[in-house]
Design a protein around this motif. Structure first.
Motif, PDB file in Angstrom:
ATOM      1  N   GLY A   7       1.120  10.221  -0.807  1.00  0.00           N
ATOM      2  CA  GLY A   7      -0.129   9.488  -0.588  1.00  0.00           C
ATOM      3  C   GLY A   7       0.059   8.135   0.061  1.00  0.00           C
ATOM      4  O   GLY A   7      -0.668   7.760   0.989  1.00  0.00           O
ATOM      5  N   GLY A   8       1.042   7.379  -0.416  1.00  0.00           N
ATOM      6  CA  GLY A   8       1.282   6.054   0.148  1.00  0.00           C
ATOM      7  C   GLY A   8       1.690   6.119   1.604  1.00  0.00           C
ATOM      8  O   GLY A   8       1.262   5.290   2.426  1.00  0.00           O
ATOM      9  N   GLY A   9       2.514   7.117   1.948  1.00  0.00           N
ATOM     10  CA  GLY A   9       2.944   7.274   3.331  1.00  0.00           C
ATOM     11  C   GLY A   9       1.797   7.662   4.247  1.00  0.00           C
ATOM     12  O   GLY A   9       1.750   7.233   5.411  1.00  0.00           O
ATOM     13  N   ILE A  23       0.835  -1.203   0.000  1.00  0.00           N
ATOM     14  CA  ILE A  23       0.000   0.000   0.000  1.00  0.00           C
ATOM     15  C   ILE A  23       0.872   1.257   0.000  1.00  0.00           C
ATOM     16  O   ILE A  23       0.562   2.241  -0.689  1.00  0.00           O
ATOM     17  CB  ILE A  23      -0.953  -0.003   1.209  1.00  0.00           C
ATOM     18  CG1 ILE A  23      -2.099  -0.990   0.959  1.00  0.00           C
ATOM     19  CG2 ILE A  23      -1.515   1.387   1.480  1.00  0.00           C
ATOM     20  CD1 ILE A  23      -3.078  -1.124   2.099  1.00  0.00           C
ATOM     21  N   THR A  24       1.967   1.224   0.750  1.00  0.00           N
ATOM     22  CA  THR A  24       2.866   2.379   0.774  1.00  0.00           C
ATOM     23  C   THR A  24       3.481   2.609  -0.601  1.00  0.00           C
ATOM     24  O   THR A  24       3.625   3.747  -1.053  1.00  0.00           O
ATOM     25  CB  THR A  24       3.985   2.185   1.817  1.00  0.00           C
ATOM     26  OG1 THR A  24       3.414   1.852   3.079  1.00  0.00           O
ATOM     27  CG2 THR A  24       4.816   3.454   1.964  1.00  0.00           C
ATOM     28  N   ALA A  25       3.846   1.509  -1.271  1.00  0.00           N
ATOM     29  CA  ALA A  25       4.499   1.614  -2.572  1.00  0.00           C
ATOM     30  C   ALA A  25       3.548   2.028  -3.691  1.00  0.00           C
ATOM     31  O   ALA A  25       3.950   2.741  -4.621  1.00  0.00           O
ATOM     32  CB  ALA A  25       5.164   0.278  -2.923  1.00  0.00           C
ATOM     33  N   PHE A  26       2.294   1.599  -3.621  1.00  0.00           N
ATOM     34  CA  PHE A  26       1.380   1.822  -4.745  1.00  0.00           C
ATOM     35  C   PHE A  26       0.193   2.735  -4.417  1.00  0.00           C
ATOM     36  O   PHE A  26      -0.554   3.121  -5.318  1.00  0.00           O
ATOM     37  CB  PHE A  26       0.851   0.478  -5.261  1.00  0.00           C
ATOM     38  CG  PHE A  26       1.927  -0.405  -5.817  1.00  0.00           C
ATOM     39  CD1 PHE A  26       2.434  -0.197  -7.091  1.00  0.00           C
ATOM     40  CD2 PHE A  26       2.460  -1.444  -5.048  1.00  0.00           C
ATOM     41  CE1 PHE A  26       3.445  -0.995  -7.606  1.00  0.00           C
ATOM     42  CE2 PHE A  26       3.469  -2.251  -5.555  1.00  0.00           C
ATOM     43  CZ  PHE A  26       3.969  -2.028  -6.834  1.00  0.00           C
ATOM     44  N   GLY A  27       0.018   3.076  -3.145  1.00  0.00           N
ATOM     45  CA  GLY A  27      -1.144   3.873  -2.755  1.00  0.00           C
ATOM     46  C   GLY A  27      -1.166   5.256  -3.373  1.00  0.00           C
ATOM     47  O   GLY A  27      -2.205   5.729  -3.847  1.00  0.00           O
ATOM     48  N   GLY A  28      -0.021   5.933  -3.371  1.00  0.00           N
ATOM     49  CA  GLY A  28       0.034   7.280  -3.935  1.00  0.00           C
ATOM     50  C   GLY A  28      -0.289   7.304  -5.415  1.00  0.00           C
ATOM     51  O   GLY A  28      -1.032   8.168  -5.893  1.00  0.00           O
ATOM     52  N   GLY A  29       0.251   6.335  -6.156  1.00  0.00           N
ATOM     53  CA  GLY A  29      -0.022   6.242  -7.593  1.00  0.00           C
ATOM     54  C   GLY A  29      -1.477   5.951  -7.886  1.00  0.00           C
ATOM     55  O   GLY A  29      -2.052   6.486  -8.846  1.00  0.00           O
ATOM     56  N   ALA A  30      -2.085   5.115  -7.032  1.00  0.00           N
ATOM     57  CA  ALA A  30      -3.501   4.789  -7.225  1.00  0.00           C
ATOM     58  C   ALA A  30      -4.382   6.019  -7.021  1.00  0.00           C
ATOM     59  O   ALA A  30      -5.317   6.271  -7.792  1.00  0.00           O
ATOM     60  CB  ALA A  30      -3.915   3.676  -6.259  1.00  0.00           C
ATOM     61  N   ILE A  31      -4.087   6.802  -5.981  1.00  0.00           N
ATOM     62  CA  ILE A  31      -4.863   8.028  -5.733  1.00  0.00           C
ATOM     63  C   ILE A  31      -4.657   9.022  -6.871  1.00  0.00           C
ATOM     64  O   ILE A  31      -5.595   9.686  -7.325  1.00  0.00           O
ATOM     65  CB  ILE A  31      -4.466   8.653  -4.386  1.00  0.00           C
ATOM     66  CG1 ILE A  31      -4.752   7.684  -3.239  1.00  0.00           C
ATOM     67  CG2 ILE A  31      -5.219   9.977  -4.161  1.00  0.00           C
ATOM     68  CD1 ILE A  31      -4.233   8.158  -1.894  1.00  0.00           C
ATOM     69  N   ARG A  32      -3.409   9.141  -7.336  1.00  0.00           N
ATOM     70  CA  ARG A  32      -3.123  10.037  -8.465  1.00  0.00           C
ATOM     71  C   ARG A  32      -3.947   9.659  -9.683  1.00  0.00           C
ATOM     72  O   ARG A  32      -4.552  10.514 -10.339  1.00  0.00           O
ATOM     73  CB  ARG A  32      -1.637   9.976  -8.812  1.00  0.00           C
ATOM     74  CG  ARG A  32      -1.242  10.800 -10.041  1.00  0.00           C
ATOM     75  CD  ARG A  32       0.065  10.284 -10.619  1.00  0.00           C
ATOM     76  NE  ARG A  32      -0.074   8.930 -11.116  1.00  0.00           N
ATOM     77  CZ  ARG A  32       0.952   8.071 -11.212  1.00  0.00           C
ATOM     78  NH1 ARG A  32       2.145   8.427 -10.808  1.00  0.00           N
ATOM     79  NH2 ARG A  32       0.746   6.848 -11.684  1.00  0.00           N
ATOM     80  N   ASN A  33      -3.987   8.372  -9.998  1.00  0.00           N
ATOM     81  CA  ASN A  33      -4.760   7.911 -11.152  1.00  0.00           C
ATOM     82  C   ASN A  33      -6.230   8.250 -11.008  1.00  0.00           C
ATOM     83  O   ASN A  33      -6.890   8.663 -11.970  1.00  0.00           O
ATOM     84  CB  ASN A  33      -4.594   6.402 -11.316  1.00  0.00           C
ATOM     85  CG  ASN A  33      -3.207   6.009 -11.817  1.00  0.00           C
ATOM     86  OD1 ASN A  33      -2.348   6.863 -12.028  1.00  0.00           O
ATOM     87  ND2 ASN A  33      -2.980   4.723 -11.995  1.00  0.00           N
TER      88      ASN A  33
END
Length: 203
Positions: free
Chosen positions: A128-130, A38-48
């Motif tokens: 976001g991931g953090g 989630i930390t690694a991919f969460g920010g990218g998911a929110i950005r998308n």
């Protein structure tokens, strides 16, 4: 090329950061994998989500999921004293923030989004991931309460959004500058102004 390299760097750094936090708060092995991913991919998911990119695109990154899985596995297998040492470092957060801020801004800029959207993309991809990691670890998100953290992501997004950079090496230089600024601000405990409201005692 720069986009792919920064994507890998950010994934490794944040997967390690998430796994370390999970072990620090005594989550089990599954919890370590969940928090690391989630930390690694969460920010990218929110950005998308906010930039109109189909969320399903997230699942097209099989190689990055493998990289994150291997990274988390290494953290889990490390001796306790090594994990304890990692918890004292903020370097992984600094690396992840810097790499994903630049990468997120590059992505938004490449699809011709306006300046504000590029800056937002840099900030949410980098932090976001953090934020999700800290919430799931039952901590107040560090990005919202201490250190000059989010400001450096905004800085990277602003530079890219103004179309100052075009060559791959320039994006690498921006990544290094962002990392140095973030690390220095943490090392010397720089912080942004805060304001708190004191509740008056009832007489």
């Amino acid at each position: 090329m720069a986009w792919d390299v920064l994507n890998v760097i950010g994934t490794i750094a944040f997967a390690m950061s998430g796994a370390v936090v999970a072990l620090e708060v005594k989550y089990d092995i599954i919890g370590a994998y969940v928090l690391g991913l989630i930390t690694a991919f969460g920010g990218g998911a929110i950005r998308n989500l906010f930039t109109g990119i189909p969320i399903i695109d997230l699942w097209q990154q099989s190689s990055l999921f493998i990289v994150a899985f291997i990274t988390i596995s290494i953290v889990i297998l490390l001796p306790n004293n090594s994990v304890a040492l990692l918890t004292k470092w903020s370097i992984f957060d600094s690396i992840g923030l810097s790499a994903f801020s630049v990468q997120g801004a590059m992505y938004a800029h490449s699809i011709d989004l306006p300046l504000f959207a590029v800056v937002f993309s840099a900030a949410i991809t980098g932090a976001g991931g953090g934020i999700i990691r800290d919430v799931l670890a039952q901590k107040r998100p560090i990005v919202l309460r201490q250190d000059v953290y989010l400001l450096w992501a905004v800085f990277a997004g602003f530079i890219i959004g103004l179309d100052f950079l075009s060559k791959s090496y320039q994006f690498y230089i921006l990544f290094i500058i962002t990392f140095i600024l973030r690390h220095i601000s943490h090392r010397f405990s720089w912080s942004l102004p805060t304001r708190s409201i004191q509740k008056q005692k009832e007489e």
